[in-house]
Design a protein around this motif. Structure first.
Motif, mmCIF file in Angstrom:
data_model
loop_
_atom_site.group_PDB
_atom_site.id
_atom_site.type_symbol
_atom_site.label_atom_id
_atom_site.label_comp_id
_atom_site.label_asym_id
_atom_site.label_seq_id
_atom_site.Cartn_x
_atom_site.Cartn_y
_atom_site.Cartn_z
ATOM 1 N N ALA A 1 -7.027 5.327 -0.942
ATOM 2 C CA ALA A 1 -6.079 5.240 -2.054
ATOM 3 C C ALA A 1 -6.174 6.454 -2.973
ATOM 4 C CB ALA A 1 -6.331 3.963 -2.860
ATOM 5 N N ARG A 2 -7.390 7.047 -3.074
ATOM 6 C CA ARG A 2 -7.603 8.235 -3.919
ATOM 7 C C ARG A 2 -8.390 9.263 -3.118
ATOM 8 N NH1 ARG A 2 -7.603 7.858 -9.676
ATOM 9 N NH2 ARG A 2 -9.443 9.172 -9.730
ATOM 10 N N MET B 1 0.846 -1.178 0.000
ATOM 11 C CA MET B 1 0.000 0.000 0.000
ATOM 12 C C MET B 1 0.892 1.241 0.000
ATOM 13 S SD MET B 1 -2.745 1.327 2.835
ATOM 14 C CE MET B 1 -4.160 0.514 2.172
ATOM 15 N N PRO B 2 0.593 2.243 -0.860
ATOM 16 C CA PRO B 2 1.394 3.470 -0.890
ATOM 17 C C PRO B 2 1.326 4.213 0.443
ATOM 18 C CG PRO B 2 -0.111 3.369 -2.774
ATOM 19 C CD PRO B 2 -0.458 2.242 -1.856
ATOM 20 N N SER B 3 2.349 5.024 0.726
ATOM 21 C CA SER B 3 2.378 5.770 1.976
ATOM 22 C C SER B 3 1.469 6.993 1.940
ATOM 23 C CB SER B 3 3.809 6.200 2.304
ATOM 24 O OG SER B 3 4.298 7.054 1.285
ATOM 25 N N ARG B 4 0.996 7.355 0.744
ATOM 26 C CA ARG B 4 0.078 8.483 0.584
ATOM 27 C C ARG B 4 -0.943 8.134 -0.484
ATOM 28 N NH1 ARG B 4 3.330 13.841 0.827
ATOM 29 N NH2 ARG B 4 1.736 14.519 -0.604
ATOM 30 N N PRO B 5 -2.148 8.672 -0.360
ATOM 31 C CA PRO B 5 -3.122 8.440 -1.432
ATOM 32 C C PRO B 5 -2.760 9.253 -2.670
ATOM 33 C CG PRO B 5 -4.101 9.745 0.351
ATOM 34 C CD PRO B 5 -2.708 9.398 0.764
ATOM 35 N N LEU C 1 -17.831 -0.773 -1.962
ATOM 36 C CA LEU C 1 -17.444 0.491 -1.336
ATOM 37 C C LEU C 1 -18.640 1.135 -0.658
ATOM 38 C CD1 LEU C 1 -15.363 1.961 -4.306
ATOM 39 C CD2 LEU C 1 -14.484 0.947 -2.194
ATOM 40 N N PRO C 2 -18.386 2.044 0.284
ATOM 41 C CA PRO C 2 -19.515 2.802 0.839
ATOM 42 C C PRO C 2 -20.186 3.614 -0.264
ATOM 43 C CG PRO C 2 -17.474 3.235 2.064
ATOM 44 C CD PRO C 2 -17.111 2.418 0.867
ATOM 45 N N GLU C 3 -21.435 3.951 -0.064
ATOM 46 C CA GLU C 3 -22.186 4.715 -1.060
ATOM 47 C C GLU C 3 -21.513 6.060 -1.368
ATOM 48 O OE1 GLU C 3 -26.894 5.258 -1.898
ATOM 49 O OE2 GLU C 3 -26.236 5.686 0.153
ATOM 50 N N HIS C 4 -20.913 6.676 -0.353
ATOM 51 C CA HIS C 4 -20.262 7.974 -0.497
ATOM 52 C C HIS C 4 -18.834 7.896 0.038
ATOM 53 C CE1 HIS C 4 -24.127 9.780 -1.405
ATOM 54 N NE2 HIS C 4 -24.623 9.155 -0.353
ATOM 55 N N PRO C 5 -17.911 8.671 -0.550
ATOM 56 C CA PRO C 5 -16.546 8.735 -0.007
ATOM 57 C C PRO C 5 -16.552 9.362 1.394
ATOM 58 C CG PRO C 5 -16.645 9.690 -2.220
ATOM 59 C CD PRO C 5 -18.060 9.467 -1.763
ATOM 60 N N ASP D 1 -18.969 15.193 -9.793
ATOM 61 C CA ASP D 1 -19.668 14.057 -9.186
ATOM 62 C C ASP D 1 -19.053 12.740 -9.655
ATOM 63 O OD1 ASP D 1 -22.022 13.365 -7.453
ATOM 64 O OD2 ASP D 1 -22.657 12.313 -9.268
ATOM 65 N N GLU D 2 -18.726 12.667 -10.944
ATOM 66 C CA GLU D 2 -18.092 11.463 -11.491
ATOM 67 C C GLU D 2 -16.715 11.237 -10.872
ATOM 68 O OE1 GLU D 2 -16.807 9.573 -15.809
ATOM 69 O OE2 GLU D 2 -17.793 11.518 -15.732
ATOM 70 N N VAL D 3 -15.935 12.300 -10.721
ATOM 71 C CA VAL D 3 -14.611 12.181 -10.098
ATOM 72 C C VAL D 3 -14.767 11.761 -8.636
ATOM 73 C CG1 VAL D 3 -12.512 13.429 -9.434
ATOM 74 C CG2 VAL D 3 -13.516 13.803 -11.695
ATOM 75 N N ARG D 4 -15.706 12.387 -7.923
ATOM 76 C CA ARG D 4 -15.955 12.007 -6.524
ATOM 77 C C ARG D 4 -16.248 10.511 -6.401
ATOM 78 N NH1 ARG D 4 -20.188 16.439 -3.982
ATOM 79 N NH2 ARG D 4 -18.674 18.097 -3.576
ATOM 80 N N ALA D 5 -17.047 9.999 -7.325
ATOM 81 C CA ALA D 5 -17.445 8.585 -7.254
ATOM 82 C C ALA D 5 -16.249 7.651 -7.361
ATOM 83 C CB ALA D 5 -18.462 8.275 -8.351
ATOM 84 N N GLY D 6 -15.163 8.113 -7.954
ATOM 85 C CA GLY D 6 -13.964 7.287 -8.075
ATOM 86 C C GLY D 6 -12.963 7.479 -6.956
ATOM 87 N N CYS D 7 -13.332 8.221 -5.918
ATOM 88 C CA CYS D 7 -12.416 8.515 -4.815
ATOM 89 C C CYS D 7 -12.883 7.877 -3.516
ATOM 90 C CB CYS D 7 -12.284 10.030 -4.640
ATOM 91 S SG CYS D 7 -11.422 10.820 -6.013
ATOM 92 N N ASP D 8 -11.942 7.712 -2.613
ATOM 93 C CA ASP D 8 -12.236 7.159 -1.292
ATOM 94 C C ASP D 8 -12.527 8.240 -0.262
ATOM 95 O OD1 ASP D 8 -11.593 4.408 -2.080
ATOM 96 O OD2 ASP D 8 -9.539 5.164 -2.221
ATOM 97 N N ALA D 9 -12.094 9.476 -0.550
ATOM 98 C CA ALA D 9 -12.288 10.581 0.386
ATOM 99 C C ALA D 9 -12.371 11.892 -0.385
ATOM 100 C CB ALA D 9 -11.137 10.643 1.395
#
Length: 193
Positions: free
Chosen positions: A153-154, A1-5, A78-82, A39-47
């Protein structure tokens, strides 16, 4: 796992290159197509990270709006939302802000000197947010490392305030792409949609 997202910065700029103005009111620079792209970019992120000033002045929901995108996230386990993430140097946050609404993990990275204030304002309810000591002064690097340890991760950083938190002044924006590459950041250009 990377040390930073992997970090993405998202901000809209005016035609003359401004991210915001000096007034306390929210400056709207994005249209419907831009908001859908975010919104599309948010959906691909963890936070999703916003500064405490953004929580106070804009009161963002920080949710995935499109139900199909939420369904795709849950289908992938994944959770519904980051997770919602903010940094605060003062602890000046309102528990009634939409940031603290149920629906996603809420992480508050707080300067050591403001922890007592933040605890008093947010209460000791475990369901409102996880309060994390991020040093004094606030350390963006600590926050990124801690997010990675939590499985992020993102991460999407939204707005001008976060650029300043990352050590980027508005006058440095022409050099932002080069600087971003040096700190493992990807820029999204909402103004080109």
């Amino acid at each position: 796992m990377p040390s930073r997202p992997y970090v993405l910065l998202s901000c809209a700029t005016s035609a003359d290159g401004y991210l915001d103005d000096a007034t306390p009111r929210r400056l709207i620079l994005s249209g419907p197509a831009d908001l859908d792209r975010v919104d599309e970019v948010r959906a691909g992120c963890d936070a999703i990270l916003v500064g405490a000033r953004t929580v106070r002045t804009d009161n963002p929901r920080l949710l995935i709006r499109d139900p199909r995108r939420r369904a795709r996230r849950t289908a992938r386990g994944l959770p519904e939302h980051p997770a919602r993430v903010t940094l605060t140097a003062t602890g000046d946050l309102d528990l009634q802000a939409r940031f603290f609404a149920p629906g996603a993990l809420r992480l508050v990275y707080c300067a050591t000197s403001a922890l007592a204030v933040a605890r008093a304002r947010l209460g000791h309810r475990g369901d409102s947010a996880v309060l994390i000591d991020a040093g004094d002064p606030l350390s963006f690097d600590f926050m990124l490392s801690d997010l990675a340890e939590r499985g992020v991760a993102r991460a999407l950083v939204e707005g001008a305030e976060q650029l300043r938190a990352a050590g980027v002044s508005v006058t440095e924006l022409p050099d932002l792409a080069e600087r971003a590459r040096s700190i493992n950041v990807h820029l999204t250009d909402a103004s080109s949609s």
